[in-house]
Structures are given as structure tokens and as C-alpha cells.
Enzyme design. Structure first.
Site, PDB file in Angstrom:
ATOM      1  N   ASP A 149      43.433  28.036  36.228  1.00 29.95           N
ATOM      2  CA  ASP A 149      43.416  29.315  36.459  1.00 29.95           C
ATOM      3  C   ASP A 149      43.594  30.178  35.103  1.00 29.95           C
ATOM      4  O   ASP A 149      43.653  29.514  33.990  1.00 29.95           O
ATOM      5  CB  ASP A 149      44.382  30.007  37.496  1.00 29.95           C
ATOM      6  CG  ASP A 149      44.027  30.943  38.320  1.00 29.95           C
ATOM      7  OD1 ASP A 149      42.823  31.478  38.242  1.00 29.95           O
ATOM      8  OD2 ASP A 149      44.591  31.418  39.299  1.00 29.95           O
ATOM      9  N   HIS A 173      40.626  30.456  39.434  1.00 29.93           N
ATOM     10  CA  HIS A 173      40.726  30.834  40.830  1.00 29.93           C
ATOM     11  C   HIS A 173      40.198  32.298  41.047  1.00 29.93           C
ATOM     12  O   HIS A 173      40.098  32.826  42.238  1.00 29.93           O
ATOM     13  CB  HIS A 173      42.112  30.970  41.184  1.00 29.93           C
ATOM     14  CG  HIS A 173      42.504  29.143  41.453  1.00 29.93           C
ATOM     15  ND1 HIS A 173      42.611  28.538  42.704  1.00 29.93           N
ATOM     16  CD2 HIS A 173      42.896  28.209  40.639  1.00 29.93           C
ATOM     17  CE1 HIS A 173      42.846  27.470  42.451  1.00 29.93           C
ATOM     18  NE2 HIS A 173      43.060  27.223  41.334  1.00 29.93           N
ATOM     19  N   ARG A 281      48.613  40.824  49.373  1.00 25.66           N
ATOM     20  CA  ARG A 281      49.614  40.767  48.222  1.00 25.66           C
ATOM     21  C   ARG A 281      49.574  42.331  47.739  1.00 25.66           C
ATOM     22  O   ARG A 281      48.282  42.797  48.056  1.00 25.66           O
ATOM     23  CB  ARG A 281      49.406  39.794  47.132  1.00 25.66           C
ATOM     24  CG  ARG A 281      50.451  39.459  46.500  1.00 25.66           C
ATOM     25  CD  ARG A 281      50.289  38.358  45.586  1.00 25.66           C
ATOM     26  NE  ARG A 281      48.956  38.374  44.983  1.00 25.66           N
ATOM     27  CZ  ARG A 281      48.460  39.051  44.016  1.00 25.66           C
ATOM     28  NH1 ARG A 281      49.252  40.017  43.228  1.00 25.66           N
ATOM     29  NH2 ARG A 281      47.397  38.885  43.494  1.00 25.66           N
ATOM     30  N   LYS A 286      43.268  44.691  45.870  1.00 28.01           N
ATOM     31  CA  LYS A 286      42.861  44.062  47.454  1.00 28.01           C
ATOM     32  C   LYS A 286      42.392  45.467  48.122  1.00 28.01           C
ATOM     33  O   LYS A 286      42.203  45.078  49.407  1.00 28.01           O
ATOM     34  CB  LYS A 286      44.582  43.859  48.018  1.00 28.01           C
ATOM     35  CG  LYS A 286      44.993  42.694  47.275  1.00 28.01           C
ATOM     36  CD  LYS A 286      44.060  41.292  47.731  1.00 28.01           C
ATOM     37  CE  LYS A 286      44.745  40.076  47.302  1.00 28.01           C
ATOM     38  NZ  LYS A 286      44.051  38.938  47.369  1.00 28.01           N
ATOM     39  N   ASP A 380      37.847  39.629  44.545  1.00 19.13           N
ATOM     40  CA  ASP A 380      38.728  38.579  44.898  1.00 19.13           C
ATOM     41  C   ASP A 380      37.667  37.256  44.635  1.00 19.13           C
ATOM     42  O   ASP A 380      36.744  37.062  44.972  1.00 19.13           O
ATOM     43  CB  ASP A 380      38.979  38.516  46.565  1.00 19.13           C
ATOM     44  CG  ASP A 380      40.384  38.084  46.839  1.00 19.13           C
ATOM     45  OD1 ASP A 380      41.041  37.585  45.769  1.00 19.13           O
ATOM     46  OD2 ASP A 380      41.224  38.581  47.717  1.00 19.13           O
ATOM     47  N   LEU A 384      41.878  33.188  50.610  1.00 23.21           N
ATOM     48  CA  LEU A 384      42.028  32.432  51.733  1.00 23.21           C
ATOM     49  C   LEU A 384      42.578  33.087  52.958  1.00 23.21           C
ATOM     50  O   LEU A 384      42.267  32.194  53.962  1.00 23.21           O
ATOM     51  CB  LEU A 384      43.104  31.449  51.139  1.00 23.21           C
ATOM     52  CG  LEU A 384      42.581  30.770  49.791  1.00 23.21           C
ATOM     53  CD1 LEU A 384      43.739  29.888  49.140  1.00 23.21           C
ATOM     54  CD2 LEU A 384      41.435  29.848  49.925  1.00 23.21           C
ATOM     55  N   VAL A 385      42.907  34.332  53.065  1.00 22.23           N
ATOM     56  CA  VAL A 385      43.581  34.884  54.196  1.00 22.23           C
ATOM     57  C   VAL A 385      42.317  35.088  55.213  1.00 22.23           C
ATOM     58  O   VAL A 385      42.195  34.523  56.345  1.00 22.23           O
ATOM     59  CB  VAL A 385      43.955  36.352  54.130  1.00 22.23           C
ATOM     60  CG1 VAL A 385      44.348  37.077  55.174  1.00 22.23           C
ATOM     61  CG2 VAL A 385      45.490  35.919  53.246  1.00 22.23           C
ATOM     62  N   LYS A 387      39.884  33.025  55.610  1.00 23.43           N
ATOM     63  CA  LYS A 387      39.294  31.546  56.255  1.00 23.43           C
ATOM     64  C   LYS A 387      40.539  31.165  57.054  1.00 23.43           C
ATOM     65  O   LYS A 387      40.452  30.488  58.017  1.00 23.43           O
ATOM     66  CB  LYS A 387      39.318  30.679  54.973  1.00 23.43           C
ATOM     67  CG  LYS A 387      37.900  30.908  54.159  1.00 23.43           C
ATOM     68  CD  LYS A 387      37.796  29.713  53.294  1.00 23.43           C
ATOM     69  CE  LYS A 387      36.439  29.829  52.458  1.00 23.43           C
ATOM     70  NZ  LYS A 387      36.048  28.967  51.566  1.00 23.43           N
ATOM     71  N   GLU A 388      41.886  31.381  56.693  1.00 22.01           N
ATOM     72  CA  GLU A 388      43.209  31.171  57.576  1.00 22.01           C
ATOM     73  C   GLU A 388      42.770  32.011  58.974  1.00 22.01           C
ATOM     74  O   GLU A 388      43.173  31.125  60.259  1.00 22.01           O
ATOM     75  CB  GLU A 388      44.198  31.725  56.951  1.00 22.01           C
ATOM     76  CG  GLU A 388      44.624  30.658  55.723  1.00 22.01           C
ATOM     77  CD  GLU A 388      45.792  31.500  54.853  1.00 22.01           C
ATOM     78  OE1 GLU A 388      46.261  30.666  53.880  1.00 22.01           O
ATOM     79  OE2 GLU A 388      46.232  32.221  55.111  1.00 22.01           O
ATOM     80  N   TYR A 506      16.328  22.022   4.883  1.00 23.48           N
ATOM     81  CA  TYR A 506      16.566  23.226   4.010  1.00 23.48           C
ATOM     82  C   TYR A 506      17.349  24.305   4.794  1.00 23.48           C
ATOM     83  O   TYR A 506      18.453  24.435   4.931  1.00 23.48           O
ATOM     84  CB  TYR A 506      15.262  23.615   3.243  1.00 23.48           C
ATOM     85  CG  TYR A 506      15.570  24.887   2.411  1.00 23.48           C
ATOM     86  CD1 TYR A 506      15.937  24.673   1.198  1.00 23.48           C
ATOM     87  CD2 TYR A 506      15.158  26.317   2.947  1.00 23.48           C
ATOM     88  CE1 TYR A 506      16.260  25.685   0.292  1.00 23.48           C
ATOM     89  CE2 TYR A 506      15.367  27.337   2.150  1.00 23.48           C
ATOM     90  CZ  TYR A 506      15.844  27.081   0.831  1.00 23.48           C
ATOM     91  OH  TYR A 506      15.938  28.100   0.087  1.00 23.48           O
TER      92      TYR A 506
END
Ligand code: GDG
Length: 754
Positions: A149, A173, A281, A286, A380, A384-385, A387-388, A506
Site C-alpha cells: 500500500d 490497495h 468509514r 466514500k 475506491d 470489500l463491503v 462483496k461482503e 558516439y
């Protein structure tokens, strides 16, 4: 999937290096409280660390002065965790000042957040140095080093200096911005040079990788291939590794009765028919402000949603000591208050704002309760949010609204993808999500889940490490660019050889590349140096060039040198006349090639054609770097096609594409010169260009081959351009003269001494 142990071989470990260690320490607790810390990065690397064959190097999260508290922290940490300590002042300048104050907003395209006067770069450098010292101390020969990172952008090169043979990987990241934005950073060269110390650089998306390659070209002039760039004889590989989540873990949690119960309770606690969710966050990247404005827009436009929808927004406290973040918090709370004031009913309010973190169970309960998940960052790296949320929807329902500027959007096309700067579009997407029928919701969620399941987070880590392991570490030549004393020591060593032939390119070697071929005049100092070199006992000097006979004769023709022009089409032996080595100059390919080069000139401002007696060259050193490099690639392909059955070859040099007759090159020319010399002199070859590689090969087995550029090379040594070449030659002359003056010269050459 490749397991970490396998990827890493049996002997070596993985050294994980990140700004934060994966643990949080409660300062001044007795005994010291050490807990695992949350966050995407820590979760992603946990499987690697848990494999047992690793060490993690990073900042423990508390600032200390040198002394007993640091020692107490060291004793409390597990043995495979190595702390890098900072004082509060150092951390404020490095972390708040540069990493989060400058790099974070700039890489997220939020230019107005970059301070007017950037002051703390020295702290960023020192922090990276301190990490380099800690890693170098810990590293063993077979270890793989994986740097994480934006806090540590300089670290790969600092490690390369300390550990030339180490296998070093880097993963970014956060986004890598477009090169036009990246160029704003005053320390742009240092950042790119820092990253290029790695063998493998990983990004979340191909866009990030593409922007990095474009920055290499526009800032450093390095022309990267699709997935690699050659730097100083090493190959640095660029690759996309989209980070995933622990999909099975989230799915298992989502099925737990306690979490299902919490999810039902969450729904029951709010009167709304539809629950919208945001988990972010509290950061200006965001897009919280615009998300709230989109809710406002929707309620104004479609008042029937009042009392029917509620956005549960969890804003996780972040960087609270930075005033911009405190200001953002105030602003967001004000907007939420205004919207609630205007649209709340006796039983409901459209925005339920929580300024706090939630535990893992509450997090998954919220995911499973939400009808619509709103992930609308302005930029971003991945997010990951998003995907979660998908991983947690084991019921197969739910709609994801996703910013097109989150890395996750490049994988999750079945989300409702929106421009997060377009408040009306977000409002439209929310409405569409609310109205979407169940079959469509399930169809989309099924496809989203397939994507998320296919790339679990362990795969991200293991594919990176496998690629890093596969990457051969090519050491290339010995790099003497920062070792001028070693250049001089080599000159001293060469001065001991009885007979030598210097074969010197040269342009770019004896003189810097000039904007036009005619501009590279030698100057009195160089002429004197070449004359005194040629006058040394036992020494013969040849200038071996791709230049025309006419210009070479004009520049150095009066000196007692052998000359090679046009890569060997013409040569002049020591004391001889010019000889042509190509019988027929009326090549059939010349006219169509010339026409093509002229067409490229007209399409590429600043480029020009040089006509030689046998060859033709298209120079683009004065053209725009991006355009010139792109056109050169295209031109080479076109030329190779039209020259398929012609006795000509295409060579790409430094900012030049050249067509020359086959069977002449600088290597052939050098061999021809040497054939006429009795004895077995030591050859010293110096060049800077692809065409000089043939010279280096023809000089074998001589150990004295020198590349004066950063291109990949077969030369034994790399030196720092024409100034280092001249310093080496001057030292050689000095030593050789001393030997002659001391009478320690070579007896069989005595006749040559004057
Ligand atoms: C970088 C990049 C990139 C958040 N709040 C709570 C909580 N979280 C967890 C989430 C998720 C993680 O934190 C946040 O992941 P993000 O992807 O949003 O980003 P970061 O780790 O902050 O930052 C980002 C990422 O690195 C990985 O490369 O995706 O783009 O900026 O796992 O669940 N977890 C709990 N309570 C919270 O209140 N338990």
C-alpha cells in the site's frame, strides 16, 4: 489454489510489510492488551500469516519514544510480528502529513483536498527508510517480501538497494490515478522509482495498471509492455489481482441463528418497508454527502417513499485527529438532520445515522436485513463491503447499488452501477432497486454471488505469491551508477592490460543525446580526451556509430581513430580510407520505407526522418512521449510486415526506429576491425542503445562492456551516462600515463612510448 507454503517453497518465509500491524495495542494497559485489528488488508493477509511461515513487519499502532515502553511492546507481541516504531511527531508528519494528507486524496482524484504547500516529504522518506532497515534486518535469503500500500511507495527500491537479490512484491490497495493526475505529485519520479524496485507490482483493476504504465511513460519515459516493464536490466511485472472476501465465512455467519434473529430484530425496530444500508468509514472519498442528497432528491421527486424507506448509514469513525475529517462529520450530520427534518413522519425518519463501528455479527445482521445496499464511493481501490454484502446474501435476494468508480464495479456488473457524482442518477438507481421485481433481483444476485464466490480472499494472496515466486530475478549488469569509485577502480584495472581496443558508441555514450543529430558536436574537451586515449601506449580507439559517414567524419574524423558509420555499412581502419561494406545501395525497400516514415512524420509532430546512404531512421525524441512511443510500436509492426522478404532489418533504439541493410551491425563491424589487428587485445565496448548489444556480444569474452543507459543489456556494467564514460576514460588515460612515466609500462611496447 496454490497454498502459501507451496508458493513460498519449503525454506523461505513470506515477510509481510504494511504500515499497520494486524494487531491493535491498548497503550498504557497493564498487562499490555494486544488484539487482532479489523480491516480489509488485515483480513486479506491473515491466511498467509496464519500459515506459520511468515513474519509481519509494521507499526504497532501506538507511538512511543525510544525507551522502556517500546521494549514492553516488543515483548508483548508474538514472535513473528516485528514492530517498526515511530514517535508521535514522526507519525503525524509521515502518516497524516503525506500518506493520508497528500497521497490519499490525490490518488482518489480529490485534488482540492491536497494541501497548498506540501511540506513533510522528508518524513515520508525517513519512514520508508526505517521500514527498509527493519525488513533488511529480518530478511533471509529465501524469503519473499510483500510490501503493502500507499504508505510504503518508496520501500521496494530502498529494499532493492539493500537486498539486490531479494524477491520483492508490492500491492497497491487504493486506485492508481490517471497519469495526468499523478503528474501533479511533486515527488512523482521518486514514487515511480520507488515502486520499480519490486519484481511484481499488483493492482486491483486493469485501469490502475494501465494508469501506472502511462505514468511510467509520461514521467520517466519508460515504455511498459502490457504486463511488464524493463528497468535497468530487470523485468518488473505488472499484474491485476482483484481482492476478494472470505465468502464462505460470511455465508456461514449469515446462516447462524443468532445473526438471523438479530437481522429480524433490526427490521422490526424500524417502521420502513424497505431498508437501505450504507457501511463506510467516514471519509470524503466514500461519497456520503451525495448519497444523502440522492435520498433527498428521491423523496422530493417521489414523496410516496416517505415513511416507506429508511437508510441505515453506519459511518465508522476515522482519522478523527485530522480537522478535514471533523469538518466532514459536521457537514454530513447537518445534511442528515436537514433531510430528516424535512421528510420524517411521526413514526419514521429517512436517514438513521450511526457514527460508530459495529461488531462482525451486527455487520452481517445488517447485510442480511438490507433490501438495498448503497456503496457509492467517489473512488475506491476495491471496496470489500460491496462483496461482503453479496457473500452474506445466502437467501439470494437483495440489490447492490455500486459506484462505477469502485474497483469492485469492474467485476460486479450485475449490480446497479452508478456515477457517484450524479445525484439524480443515484436517486434513479435507488428507485429502480426499490421497484425491481423478485425474479430480476434473484437473477442478479445469483450472478453476483458466482463472481464473489469465485475469488475468495485466500486466492488473492496465494495468486500474488505464486506470481512473485515464478518471477525470475534477473540481476542484469553490475550497477555502478551510484558507485563512481568502482568505475575508477575498473579504469585502474584496465590500465594494467598490455593491449586494448576501445570500441565506443558516439551518441548517448560519448555525448548526451541531442534534440537533432547535428546538435551532438563533440566539444574540445571530448576531442582532447579521445586524442589522449588514442595516444596511450598499447591502445587503439574506434568510434562505432549508427551515424552517417559524413557527420562522423565531421565530428571526429581528424583524430587517429578507426570509425564505423551506419552500423557497419562504412568503416575506416586506423590510418585507412573509408570502405563500403554493402555492395548495392539501391535497395528496393528504400522507397516504400521512406514513404512510410514520412507519413509517420506528418502524423507525429516533432518527429523527423534521417536519410543515410543505406539506412533510414525515424527519430521521435522531440515528439510527445506517449504519442511517440505508441507510433513507434505501430511503425515497427508495419515495417516488419513490409520488410518480410527484404534484406533489411528494423531496430528500435533510443527514441528512434531504424531500417538498415541486413548483415551489417556493430558486432560485425567490430570483428572486421579486430581481424586486421595482430595479437589478442582486450576489447572495451561502451554503448547505450539496443544496436550496441551486438557490440557487447562481439566483445566477448572481455569483461569490460559498459552500458550507459537504463535499458536491458548484456553488458557487464551499467554506468551513469556520458559523464561516467568520460570519467572512466580520463582515469584510464591518467593511469596509463603514470605507468609510462614510472617506466612500469609493458616492455614489448616500449617502441610505442613517446
Ligand atoms: C483499502 C482500500 C480496498 C468496516 N466497518 C466495520 C467493519 N469494516 C470492514 C468491512 C471491510 C473493511 O472493514 C473495509 O474494507 P474496504 O474495502 O472498504 O477498505 P479499507 O480496508 O478501508 O481500504 C479499499 C481495501 O483496502 C482492500 O484492498 O478495497 O478500496 O481503500 O472488510 O467489513 N468491520 C466491522 N465493523 C465495522 O464497523 N466489524
Amino acid at each position: 489454489m496454490v497454498e502459501v507454503g507451496e508458493a513460498n517453497g519449503q525454506r523461505g518465509r513470506v515477510l509481510l510489510v504494511s504500515n499497520r500491524l494486524p494487531v491493535s495495542i491498548t497503550p498504557n494497559s497493564e498487562p499490555l492488551l494486544v488484539r487482532p485489528s479489523p480491516g480489509g488488508l488485515a483480513t486479506g493477509l491473515r491466511s498467509v500469516h496464519a500459515s506459520g511461515s511468515s513474519a509481519w513487519i509494521g507499526w504497532p499502532g501506538v507511538n512511543t519514544e525510544p525507551g522502556p515502553e517500546r521494549e514492553r511492546i516488543e515483548r508483548a507481541l508474538p514472535s513473528n510480528v516485528v514492530p517498526v516504531h515511530f514517535t508521535s511527531e514522526e507519525m503525524t508528519r509521515f502518516y497524516d502529513g503525506i500518506a493520508n494528507g497528500v497521497i490519499w486524496p490525490l490518488f482518489h482524484y480529490l485534488l482540492d483536498r491536497v494541501p497548498g504547500d506540501i511540506r513533510d516529504w522528508d518524513a515520508y522518506e525517513s519512514a520508508n527508510q526505517r521500514f527498509a532497515d527493519a525488513v533488511a534486518k529480518e530478511a533471509r535469503p529465501d524469503d519473499l517480501i510483500w510490501v503493502q500500500d500507499y504508505h510504503l511507495l518508496l520501500l521496494p527500491a530502498l529494499l532493492r538497494d539493500r537486498l539486490p537479490r531479494a524477491r520483492i512484491g508490492f500491492f497497491l490497495h487504493i486506485p492508481f490515478p490517471s497519469s495526468e493526475v499523478f503528474r501533479i505529485l511533486p515527488y512523482r519520479e521518486a514514487v515511480l522509482q520507488g515502486l520499480l524496485g519490486a519484481d511484481l507490482i499488483g493492482f486491483h483493476t486493469f485501469n490502475d495498471q494501465r494508469h501506472f504504465s502511462a505514468a511510467l511513460l509520461s514521467v520517466l519515459g519508460f515504455d511498459a509492455e502490457l504486463d511488464r516493464v524493463e528497468v535497468e536490466g530487470r523485468s518488473v511485472r505488472l499484474h491485476v489481482f482483484p481482492m476478494g472476501v472470505d465468502a464462505d465465512g460470511f455465508a456461514a455467519l449469515a446462516r447462524e441463528p443468532a445473526i438471523l434473529k438479530a437481522s429480524r430484530e433490526l427490521r422490526a425496530a424500524h417502521a420502513a418497508d424497505k431498508l437501505l444500508l450504507g457501511i463506510d468509514r467516514l471519509d470524503y472519498t466514500k461519497g456520503l454527502t451525495r448519497k444523502f442528497l440522492a435520498i433527498e432528491r428521491l423523496l422530493e421527486r417521489s414523496p410516496q417513499y416517505r415513511s416507506k424507506i429508511m437508510l441505515l448509514q453506519v459511518a465508522v469513525p476515522s482519522r478523527e485527529n485530522v480537522s478535514a475529517y471533523r469538518e466532514l462529520k459536521r457537514e454530513i450530520e447537518e445534511i442528515a438532520g436537514r433531510i430528516n427534518g424535512a421528510h420524517a413522519t411521526l413514526h419514521s425518519a429517512p436517514i438513521h445515522y450511526v457514527y460508530d463501528s459495529v461488531d462482525q455479527h451486527e455487520l452481517v445482521a445488517s447485510y442480511t436485513a438490507a433490501d438495498v445496499m448503497l456503496v457509492t464511493p467517489l473512488r475506491d481501490g476495491m471496496n470489500l463491503v460491496a462483496k461482503e454484502y453479496v457473500a452474506s446474501r445466502v437467501d439470494g435476494d437483495g440489490v447492490l447499488v455500486l459506484s462505477e468508480f469502485a474497483g469492485a464495479a469492474s467485476e460486479l456488473a450485475d449490480a446497479l452501477v452508478v456515477n457517484p457524482y450524479d445525484v439524480a442518477a443515484i436517486a434513479g438507481a435507488i428507485e429502480r432497486a426499490l421497484e425491481m421485481d423478485e425474479p430480476e433481483r434473484r437473477r442478479r444476485m445469483r450472478r453476483l454471488r458466482e463472481k464473489v464466490d469465485a475469488r475468495p480472499v485466500d486466492l488473492w494472496a496465494s495468486s500474488f505469491l505464486s506470481a512473485l515466486k515464478l518471477e525470475p530475478t534477473s540481476l542484469g549488469p553490475a550497477d555502478l551508477r551510484r558507485r563512481p569509485e568502482q568505475v575508477l577502480a575498473l579504469a585502474d584495472e584496465m590500465a594494467e592490460r598490455p593491449e586494448l581496443v576501445f570500441a565506443l558508441d558516439y551518441d548517448g555514450t560519448l555525448v548526451p543525446i541531442s534534440s537533432t543529430p547535428d546538435g551532438a558536436v563533440p566539444g574540445a574537451e571530448l576531442l582532447e580526451l579521445l586524442a589522449s586515449l588514442a595516444a596511450c601506449p598499447g591502445v587503439k580507439v574506434a568510434v562505432v556509430s549508427g551515424r552517417t559517414l559524413e557527420s562522423l567524419a565531421r565530428f571526429v574524423g581528424d583524430l587517429p581513430l578507426a570509425l564505423v558509420a551506419e552500423h557497419g555499412v562504412w568503416s575506416r581502419q586506423w590510418g585507412g580510407d573509408w570502405i563500403r561494406h554493402v555492395e548495392d545501395l539501391s535497395h528496393a525497400w528504400r522507397a516504400p520505407v521512406l514513404a512510410m516514415l514520412e507519413e509517420y512524420c506528418s502524423r507525429t509532430p516533432g518527429s523527423f526522418v534521417e536519410q543515410k546512404t543505406a539506412g533510414l531512421a525515424w527519430h521521435y525524441r522531440n515528439a510527445d512521449r506517449q504519442l511517440g512511443a505508441a507510433r513507434a510500436r505501430e511503425l515497427r509492426l508495419n515495417l516488419v510486415q513490409i520488410l518480410a522478404r527484404q534484406p533489411a532489418s528494423v531496430i528500435g533504439g533510443r527514441k528512434v526506429v531504424e531500417v538498415r541493410p541486413q548483415d551489417t551491425d556493430k558486432g560485425v563491424a567490430l570483428k572486421r576491425l579486430l581481424a586486421d589487428i595482430p595479437g589478442d587485445p582486450t576489447v572495451v565496448a561502451m554503448g547505450d542503445d539496443r544496436s550496441d548489444e551486438e557490440l557487447f556480444r562481439a566483445a566477448a569474452p572481455s569483461p569490460y562492456t559498459f552500458a550507459a543507459s537504463v535499458l536491458p543489456t548484456h553488458a557487464h556494467y551499467r554506468v551513469d551516462g556520458p559523464s561516467a564514460v568520460r570519467a572512466l576514460l580520463a582515469r584510464f588515460v591518467e593511469r596509463r600515463r603514470e605507468r609510462a612515466a614510472n617506466g612500469t609500462a609493458f616492455p614489448h611496447l616500449e617502441g610505442a612510448l613517446t
